[in-house]
Design an enzyme around this catalytic site. Structure first.
Site, PDB file in Angstrom:
ATOM      1  N   ASP A   1     -11.049   1.898  -3.035  1.00 27.08           N
ATOM      2  CA  ASP A   1     -11.618   1.435  -1.790  1.00 27.08           C
ATOM      3  C   ASP A   1     -12.988   1.397  -1.778  1.00 27.08           C
ATOM      4  O   ASP A   1     -13.715   1.098  -0.640  1.00 27.08           O
ATOM      5  CB  ASP A   1     -11.137   2.493  -0.467  1.00 27.08           C
ATOM      6  CG  ASP A   1      -9.651   2.019   0.014  1.00 27.08           C
ATOM      7  OD1 ASP A   1      -9.308   0.859  -0.304  1.00 27.08           O
ATOM      8  OD2 ASP A   1      -9.050   2.586   0.873  1.00 27.08           O
TER       9      ASP A   1
ATOM     10  N   ASP B   1       0.789  -1.130   0.050  1.00 25.00           N
ATOM     11  CA  ASP B   1       0.019   0.126  -0.248  1.00 25.00           C
ATOM     12  C   ASP B   1       0.726   1.413   0.140  1.00 25.00           C
ATOM     13  O   ASP B   1       2.009   1.295   0.313  1.00 25.00           O
ATOM     14  CB  ASP B   1      -0.998  -0.099   1.077  1.00 25.00           C
ATOM     15  CG  ASP B   1      -2.275   0.564   0.924  1.00 25.00           C
ATOM     16  OD1 ASP B   1      -2.241   1.375   0.250  1.00 25.00           O
ATOM     17  OD2 ASP B   1      -3.201   0.213   1.671  1.00 25.00           O
TER      18      ASP B   1
HETATM   19  C1  GLA Z   1      -5.687   1.707   2.090  1.00 22.81           C
HETATM   20  C2  GLA Z   1      -6.284   0.472   1.315  1.00 22.81           C
HETATM   21  C3  GLA Z   1      -7.426  -0.154   2.009  1.00 22.81           C
HETATM   22  C4  GLA Z   1      -6.674  -0.681   3.432  1.00 22.81           C
HETATM   23  C5  GLA Z   1      -6.279   0.363   4.190  1.00 22.81           C
HETATM   24  C6  GLA Z   1      -5.596  -0.130   5.413  1.00 22.81           C
HETATM   25  O1  GLA Z   1      -6.890   2.402   2.445  1.00 22.81           O
HETATM   26  O2  GLA Z   1      -6.792   1.006   0.103  1.00 22.81           O
HETATM   27  O3  GLA Z   1      -7.719  -1.502   1.356  1.00 22.81           O
HETATM   28  O4  GLA Z   1      -5.644  -1.893   3.230  1.00 22.81           O
HETATM   29  O5  GLA Z   1      -5.441   1.166   3.392  1.00 22.81           O
HETATM   30  O6  GLA Z   1      -5.217   1.120   6.112  1.00 22.81           O
END
Ligand code: GLA
Length: 681
Positions: free
Chosen positions: A503, A441
Site C-alpha cells: 500500500d 483482498d
Molecule cells: C487494502 C489494500 C488497498 C485497498 C484497501 C481497500 O489496504 O491493500 O489497496 O484495496 O484495502 O480497503
C-alpha cells in the site's frame, strides 16, 4: 545400498538409499557431471567419534527423533504420549518420471507411512519437495510439526537473507550470519504475512547461493541449524496450532510444496530459477500471459467516496492517457462508506449505484478498457447483513472476546456453507457484469482460528473457493492483496495472476520493496503503481518522472485522481504509459539481474545476456564528484555490445569493459531512472 540421483541443467541432488532408513542427503548443489558420485557410503568415511553412539544417524530427507538423530526432527507427533520416537524402518524409491522420485518410507514401530515427492524440474532448475504423512496405526496421531522439506546446506554457507516488514513497509531485508546457533523465522499470523516472507536465500563463501520458498498462504516456519558434520539442515514447512492436526487411523496430511534451487551464479541465479518456477505455476486465461494491462485503481484517488459521475470522468481521463483496465476498489458495495461496515454484503450500494454497477462497467468497456472489481471475500464486518444473519460463520472461540482488526472479523472458510455463500455472491457479480478482473483482498491477521484451530483449513478453504471461481470464470484474472503485500507467496499464485506489492506507493520506499519482491517473484506479477504527490503513505514528494520510472518494470498502474493532475504531469504520465507499453514485453519475459553501482544507484537488467534492458535508479543525490560506473557481470567478455540510452546516441563497448570497469553513468538528479538497451553486436 543405492544412489538416488536427480539432475537438471544447473542442479544435482544425490541421496544414499538404504532399505531400512530414510534416504541420506549426500549432495544438493550446482550440477555435477553424470557419474560424479560419492566414492563410498557416508558412514564408511567417518569413523565413530569419541563418546558417541555406535549407531551413526546422518542427515536424511526425513530426520527422526529419539533414535540417534540429535538435530531438528522433520516430524513431532504422538498418540496420547506414546509412539513419539520416529525413525524410518523401510524405504522404497519410486521413479515417477525422469525428473521425479517418490521416497516411500515406513515407520512400522510408530505406525507411520511417509511419502516424499522430489521433482527437479529441468526447465526451471527448481527442486520441488512435498511430504505426505499417513497414520498407519490404529489410534489417533497428534501431529505438532511436519516439515515439508529438509534440505542440506554446505559447510561454507555464510549468510541467510530473509525479509520482514509490516503494512506499508514490505520486504525489509535481514541478513543474518550463520553460526553454530540456530536460525529461525516463523509466521503465526494465519496468512502469508508482511513480516515474514516464506522464503530465504543462503549465500556461501564460494559464491554459490541456495534459495527456498514455501508455497503456502498460512502459518509457516523455516529454520537452519548446524549439524555435527559441519553441514546445516534447512527445514521449511507449515506450522500447526496445538491440536490442529489429529490424524485418524488411515488419514493423511500433505504439506505445501517447497520450491528450492541452487545457483553457482549466486543470488541472481536463484532469483531467475524462482521466476521460471513461479511462471510455471500460473494458470493464465487462454493458456498464456497476455501483455500486462495498465491499471487505474480507484483506491487512493477516491477511497470510499464513490460517485458515478466522477468515476465516469475518471474513466474518461484514464482512457485518454492510455490506461487499459479500470479497477473499482473498496467502497462500491452495500452501505460501505468507511471501513466500519458492510464486508460480506457483496451487492452494489443502492445509494451510490442505483442501477447497479452495469452503467459504470459499460462506460469503462465502451472506452476500450477492462473492468475490474475489489472484493475481500474472507472477511465480515459485525455491522453487516451477513453477520447479523450468520454470526456463527465468523471464526470465534466460545467464551473469548472477538478480536477485530480494521473493524472486521474473519469468516470460517472451512465451512462449505460459507464458501457456497461467497461463491454465489461473487458469481452474481461475475455472471451478470462484464468483469474481467478481481482484486482479492485480506486485510487482517487471524488470531484464534476457531474453537478447534483451523488455520490450515482456512487456507485450503480459500484456495478451494478461488479454484471454484476460476473454473466457473476462467477468463477472469485475480490479484492477490492483503493490506498491500501480506499474501505474496508461491501457493496463492496457482490461483491468481498479480500481487499488490504494497500500500506504500512512495517511489523511494518502493525501490527496496520491489527489489526484495524480485528476489522471489517475477516482475510481471509485481503490481507497481504511480501514486499521488505527496505520497499518501509517507507524505514525501517525488516527480512524475521518478514515480513512473520506478513503477515501470512491474505490472504498471496508476492510483490517483487523474482529474487533479497538472497538464504537465498528465502529459508526462501519458508518455510513461506509452513507454511501458513499448518496453513491457522485454521487462516481463526473460531473466532479471539486480545490482548496486554505489553512490545511491541501484540497477536491474531484464532480458537475456545478449539483449538487455537496463533500468538504473538513483534514489538519493550523489555524494561523489563523478558519477559511478555500473558493472554488468552477466555479459560475454568476448563480445561487443551496442549500449543505447533511451534518449540519445548509442555507443559500442566491449563486453569485458562493461563487466570489469562498467558503464559510465551521466549526472542524474537526486531521484531519477535511466533506461538503456544493451545488445550484443
Ligand atoms: C487494502 C489494500 C488497498 C485497498 C484497501 C481497500 O489496504 O491493500 O489497496 O484495496 O484495502 O480497503
Amino acid at each position: 545400498m543405492n544412489w538416488a540421483i536427480l539432475h537438471s541443467p544447473a542442479c544435482t541432488a544425490i541421496w544414499e538409499v538404504h532399505e531400512d532408513e530414510a534416504p541420506l542427503w549426500r549432495y544438493w548443489g550446482p550440477r555435477l557431471p553424470d557419474g560424479a558420485l560419492p566414492p563410498c557410503p557416508l558412514r564408511a568415511e567417518r569413523p565413530e567419534p569419541s563418546f558417541s553412539l555406535h549407531h551413526d544417524v546422518p542427515l536424511s530427507l526425513f530426520p527422526g527423533i529419539g533414535m540417534g538423530w540429535f538435530g531438528v526432527p522433520a516430524l513431532a507427533a504422538h498418540r496420547a504420549g506414546a509412539d513419539w520416537t520416529h525413525a524410518a524402518t523401510a524405504c522404497r524409491v519410486e521413479t515417477v518420471s525422469a525428473d521425479t522420485l517418490r521416497f516411500h518410507l515406513r515407520d512400522d514401530v510408530a505406525g507411520l507411512a511417509i511419502a516424499i515427492t522430489a521433482r527437479l524440474d529441468p526447465a526451471t532448475d527448481t527442486l520441488t519437495l512435498a511430504t505426505t504423512l499417513t497414520n498407519a496405526g490404529v489410534t489417533v496421531l497428534d501431529v505438532a510439526t511436519l516439515a515439508a522439506a529438509c534440505l542440506p546446506l554446505p559447510p561454507d554457507a555464510e549468510e541467510v537473507l530473509s525479509y520482514t516488514g509490516r503494512h506499508n513497509s514490505e520486504f525489509i531485508a535481514i541478513t543474518d550470519t550463520l553460526t553454530r546457533s540456530g536460525w529461525r523465522r516463523e509466521n503465526r499470523r494465519g496468512l502469508t504475512s508482511h513480516d515474514c516472507f516464506p522464503g530465504a536465500i543462503v549465500t556461501c563463501a564460494d559464491g554459490t547461493a541456495y534459495g527456498a520458498q514455501i508455497a503456502w498462504s498460512g502459518n509457516h516456519a523455516q529454520s537452519i541449524d548446524w549439524i555435527d558434520d559441519g553441514r546445516r539442515q534447512w527445514l521449511l514447512g507449515e506450522t500447526y496450532a496445538p491440536g490442529e492436526i489429529r490424524l485418524a487411523p488411515g488419514e493423511s496430511i500433505t504439506t505445501p510444496e517447497v520450491l528450492a534451487t541452487v545457483s553457482a551464479q549466486g543470488m541472481d541465479g536463484v532469483n531467475q530459477a524462482f521466476h521460471r518456477a513461479i511462471r510455471a505455476r500460473i494458470v493464465w486465461p487462454g493458456g498464456a500471459m497476455a501483455p500486462r494491462k495498465v491499471h487505474l485503481n480507484t483506491w487512493e484517488g477516491f477511497y470510499f467516496d464513490h460517485d458515478l459521475a466522477s468515476l465516469k470522468d475518471l474513466a474518461n481521463a484514464a482512457a485518454q492517457v492510455g490506461i487499459e483496465r479500470f479497477v473499482l476498489d473498496d467502497g462500491w458495495f452495500a452501505g460501505r462508506d468507511d471501513d466500519t461496515s458492510s464486508l460480506g454484503d457483496w451487492w452494489p450500494d443502492p445509494a451510490k449505484y442505483p442501477e447497479g454497477l452495469a452503467p459504470l462497467a459499460r462506460h469503462v468497456i465502451g472506452l476500450g478498457m477492462d473492468f475490474g472489481l475489489w472484493v475481500e471475500p474472507e472477511m465480515v464486518n459485525p455491522d453487516s447483513d451477513l453477520y447479523r444473519a450468520h454470526p456463527d460463520w465468523a471464526l470465534h472461540v466460545d467464551g473469548r472476546p472477538l478480536l477485530a482488526a480494521r473493524n472486521q472479523l474473519v469468516l470460517d472458510m472451512s465451512l462449505p456453507q460459507v464458501r457456497d455463500y461467497l461463491f454465489e455472491a461473487i458469481t452474481a457479480l461475475l455472471g451478470t457484469l462484464p468483469i474481467a478482473y478481481l482484486k482479492w483482498d485480506h486485510n487482517r491477521d487471524l488470531t484464534h482460528a476457531g474453537n478447534r484451530a483451523s488455520f490450515r483449513a482456512q487456507v485450503l478453504g480459500t484456495y478451494t473457493l478461488m479454484a471454484r471461481l476460476r473454473a466457473a470464470f476462467p477468463a477472469v484474472e485475480i490479484e492477490s492483496c492483503a493490506g498491500g503485500g501480506g499474501r505474496i507467496d508461491a501457493g496463492v499464485i496457482a490461483h491468481t495472476h498479480r500481487f499488490w506489492t504494497s500500500d506504500c506507493i512512495d517511489a523511494i520506499s518502493r525501490v527496496n520493496i520491489q527489489r526484495g519482491f524480485l528476489r522471489f517473484m517475477p516482475p510481471e506479477l509485481m503490481g507497481s503503481h504511480v501514486g499521488a504527490c505527496p505520497a499518501h503513505s509517507t507524505g514525501r514528494m517525488q516527480s512524475m518522472a521518478f514515480r513512473s520510472g520506478v513503477a515501470l518494470p512491474g505490472h504498471f498502474g496508476v492510483e490517483l485522481d487523474l482529474r487533479q493532475l497538472s497538464k504537465a504531469d498528465r502529459a508526462e504520465l501519458g508518455q510513461a504509459i506509452t513507454r511501458y507499453k513499448t518496453w513491457r514485453d522485454r521487462f516481463h519475459h526473460g531473466l532479471v539481474w539486480q545490482g548496486e553501482a554505489d553512490d545511491h544507484v541501484v540497477w536491474q537488467a531484464h532480458g537475456q545476456p545478449h539483449d538487455l534492458l537496463l533500468h538504473a535508479t538513483r534514489f538519493a543525490p550523489t555524494s561523489w564528484r563523478h558519477a559511478p560506473h555500473l558493472r554488468l557481470p552477466m555479459l560475454d567478455p568476448t563480445r561487443r555490445y551496442r549500449v543505447t540510452p533511451e534518449h540519445g546516441e548509442g555507443q559500442e563497448i566491449a563486453g569485458s569493459w562493461l563487466m570489469r570497469v562498467g558503464l559510465a553513468l551521466p549526472p542524474m538528479p537526486g531521484e531519477a531512472v535511466l533506461i538503456y538497451t544493451i545488445t550484443a553486436i
